[in-house]
Design an enzyme around this catalytic site. Structure first.
Site, PDB file in Angstrom:
ATOM      1  N   LYS A 103       0.826  -1.220   0.000  1.00 37.68           N
ATOM      2  CA  LYS A 103       0.000   0.000   0.000  1.00 37.68           C
ATOM      3  C   LYS A 103       0.857   1.266   0.000  1.00 37.68           C
ATOM      4  CE  LYS A 103      -2.043  -1.314   3.821  1.00 37.68           C
ATOM      5  NZ  LYS A 103      -1.462  -2.667   3.974  1.00 37.68           N
ATOM      6  N   THR A 104       1.814   1.310   0.942  1.00 36.01           N
ATOM      7  CA  THR A 104       2.647   2.513   1.066  1.00 36.01           C
ATOM      8  C   THR A 104       3.504   2.711  -0.182  1.00 36.01           C
ATOM      9  OG1 THR A 104       2.676   2.234   3.452  1.00 36.01           O
ATOM     10  CG2 THR A 104       4.351   3.671   2.522  1.00 36.01           C
ATOM     11  N   HIS A 148      -7.197   0.328   7.301  1.00 32.55           N
ATOM     12  CA  HIS A 148      -8.451   0.263   8.043  1.00 32.55           C
ATOM     13  C   HIS A 148      -8.708   1.495   8.888  1.00 32.55           C
ATOM     14  CE1 HIS A 148      -7.542  -3.731   6.936  1.00 32.55           C
ATOM     15  NE2 HIS A 148      -8.593  -4.256   7.533  1.00 32.55           N
TER      16      HIS A 148
HETATM   17  P1  GDP Z   1       2.152  -2.009   3.167  1.00 27.43           P
HETATM   18  O1  GDP Z   1       2.328  -2.613   4.508  1.00 27.43           O
HETATM   19  O2  GDP Z   1       0.950  -2.568   2.484  1.00 27.43           O
HETATM   20  O3  GDP Z   1       2.177  -0.519   3.170  1.00 27.43           O
HETATM   21  O4  GDP Z   1       3.400  -2.528   2.265  1.00 27.43           O
HETATM   22  P2  GDP Z   1       4.703  -1.750   1.842  1.00 27.43           P
HETATM   23  O5  GDP Z   1       4.433  -0.750   0.806  1.00 27.43           O
HETATM   24  O6  GDP Z   1       5.386  -1.266   3.073  1.00 27.43           O
HETATM   25  O7  GDP Z   1       5.539  -2.919   1.147  1.00 27.43           O
HETATM   26  C1  GDP Z   1       5.969  -4.067   1.872  1.00 27.43           C
HETATM   27  C2  GDP Z   1       7.170  -4.652   1.182  1.00 27.43           C
HETATM   28  O8  GDP Z   1       6.827  -5.105  -0.126  1.00 27.43           O
HETATM   29  C3  GDP Z   1       8.310  -3.647   0.997  1.00 27.43           C
HETATM   30  O9  GDP Z   1       9.532  -4.310   1.231  1.00 27.43           O
HETATM   31  C4  GDP Z   1       8.176  -3.248  -0.470  1.00 27.43           C
HETATM   32  O10 GDP Z   1       9.401  -2.855  -1.027  1.00 27.43           O
HETATM   33  C5  GDP Z   1       7.675  -4.533  -1.095  1.00 27.43           C
HETATM   34  N1  GDP Z   1       6.899  -4.274  -2.308  1.00 27.43           N
HETATM   35  C6  GDP Z   1       5.863  -3.410  -2.456  1.00 27.43           C
HETATM   36  N2  GDP Z   1       5.422  -3.435  -3.718  1.00 27.43           N
HETATM   37  C7  GDP Z   1       6.174  -4.319  -4.392  1.00 27.43           C
HETATM   38  C8  GDP Z   1       6.190  -4.775  -5.730  1.00 27.43           C
HETATM   39  O11 GDP Z   1       5.422  -4.365  -6.609  1.00 27.43           O
HETATM   40  N3  GDP Z   1       7.115  -5.727  -6.057  1.00 27.43           N
HETATM   41  C9  GDP Z   1       7.997  -6.216  -5.134  1.00 27.43           C
HETATM   42  N4  GDP Z   1       8.862  -7.136  -5.547  1.00 27.43           N
HETATM   43  N5  GDP Z   1       8.004  -5.788  -3.862  1.00 27.43           N
HETATM   44  C10 GDP Z   1       7.108  -4.864  -3.490  1.00 27.43           C
HETATM   45 MG    MG Z   2       2.365   0.732   4.904  1.00 28.76          MG
END
Ligand code: GDP
Ligand code: MG
Length: 381
Positions: A103-104, A148
């Site tokens: 998401k982030t 959420h």
């Molecule tokens: P959130 O908890 O949903 O906000 O997830 P984050 O954006 O913090 O991402 C979690 C992890 O997944 C991080 O290490 C990101 O670099 C990785 N990540 C996010 N999007 C992608 C993607 O499209 N491809 C890959 N390989 N890793 C991703």
């Molecule tokens: Mg996040």
């Protein structure tokens, strides 16, 4: 320590009789004045007072709490706009999904694509939301805080700011607990879902499996004959982000999202803070009308004469039409996140509304206190 009536009289430079009349819980026999909070939270004290004086204690408003306003002076939203005044407006999107599904990363990638004019050198700031502009000129507004908490907070306050939920599902992980929870929340709020299948850059991901398990939870995507749009993206590698934004504008068209860009401004406060550099700052998501410099706004217990508007990329903005989020400067008193924003005619009118709202909250507090006190007295006897 409690003050005596005489102490209070000396401080106020009033005679003792005046203090008895105006301060609540004055016990004539012992010359002791109890504060409202002491009495509410300590029934033992009530018992003592009752014993000493043999009388019940009644709440008397302090002079500064006397409610003068009788006629309703509050600001209220304008009646619904006539259909011919309505114009299409961009969708306001909230990103949801399981932790670590991206998401982030997705919001950061989208925010960076929104800084079109790099020469401007604007500094992107987190103001609670940002806009992404397509080459076609269409825009999509993304709420900055995923998940959420933000979604339910906006909903709890009746803001109803979200038009579409982007459900981020990592293709390597598939549907997880918070994915299902997000679906449930979107359904409850009657907000349509658009699926972003993320992390498609990862080797060996099974997109069909993700689609099937989404279908098992009632989210049937177009590929499986349903009506939910799904876009395959990589937030990390910035793949197909434009497709995602285009799908969102299509969704907005299907929903026929419209608002009246004329008339008084209405909106909702997304964030409010005291910024050390610029002072009182609040982000307003405009929902109706067009916000401009000089507008007089009331929101909750705050009000502003708009001095400056800025977008999330730090650029000064002259006009903010429906669905656009803007950072607003010029607040005399800060509102709170979730407060409804309403434009009023004059500063005089804003002051009147503030006075009315203040008197109403005083009255509510007094009523609450009176109830708590009569309960405490009841328990003590
Ligand atoms: P959130 O908890 O949903 O906000 O997830 P984050 O954006 O913090 O991402 C979690 C992890 O997944 C991080 O290490 C990101 O670099 C990785 N990540 C996010 N999007 C992608 C993607 O499209 N491809 C890959 N390989 N890793 C991703
Ligand atoms: Mg996040």
């Amino acid at each position: 320590r409690n003050m005596t009536v005489l102490d209070v009289a000396n401080v106020l430079k009033k005679d003792v009789e005046h203090v008895f009349k105006t301060l609540e819980f004055a016990d004539k026999n012992s010359d002791t004045v109890y504060t409202r909070d002491t009495v509410i939270h300590n029934p033992q004290i009530v018992r003592e007072i009752v014993k000493i004086s043999g009388c019940r204690f009644k709440l008397v408003p302090r002079p500064d709490e006397v409610v003068e306003e009788k006629e309703n002076k509050d600001a209220v939203p304008a009646p619904p706009a006539p259909p011919e005044a309505l114009r299409p407006r961009p969708p306001v999107v909230c990103v949801m999904g399981h932790v670590d599904h991206g998401k982030t990363t997705l919001l950061d990638a989208l925010r960076n694509t929104s800084v079109v004019d790099q020469e401007f050198g604007g500094i992107t700031q987190h103001i609670g939301a940002f806009e992404v502009r397509l080459r076609s000129g269409e825009t999509v507004t993304f709420l900055d805080t995923p998940g959420h908490a933000a979604f339910s907070a906006m909903r709890a306050r009746g803001a109803g700011a979200t038009d579409v939920v982007v459900l981020v599902v990592a293709a390597d992980d598939g549907v997880m607990e918070q994915t299902i929870e997000s679906v449930r929340m979107a359904r409850e709020a009657d907000v349509p879902i658009l699926v972003a299948i993320n992390k498609i850059d990862k080797p060996g991901v099974d997109i069909q499996r993700t689609l099937r398990s989404l279908a098992q939870h009632g989210v049937v995507c177009e590929a499986l004959g349903g009506d939910v749009q799904a876009v395959q993206v990589s937030a990390l590698k910035k793949l197909h982000l434009d497709t995602l934004v285009e799908a969102l504008t299509l969704q907005a068209q299907l929903m026929e999202l419209k608002a009246d860009p004329g008339g008084y401004v209405e909106g909702v406060v997304l964030e409010a803070q005291l910024d050390p550099r610029v002072g009182k700052q609040a982000t307003v998501l405009v929902q109706r009308g067009t916000l401009r410099k000089g507008c007089i706004l009331v929101a909750g217990n705050g009000w502003a004469k708009v001095r400056m508007l800025q977008s999330a990329d730090g650029r000064p903005v002259l006009e903010a039409p429906p669905s656009s989020p803007v950072s607003v400067l010029g607040w005399r008193e800060l509102p709170a996140a979730g407060d409804t924003v309403l434009e009023v005619d004059s500063e005089k009118r804003a002051n009147e509304v503030m006075k009315w709202r203040h008197s109403q909250s005083m009255k509510e507090k007094q009523e609450e206190d009176s109830e708590a006190i009569s309960e405490a007295t009841h328990r003590a006897q």
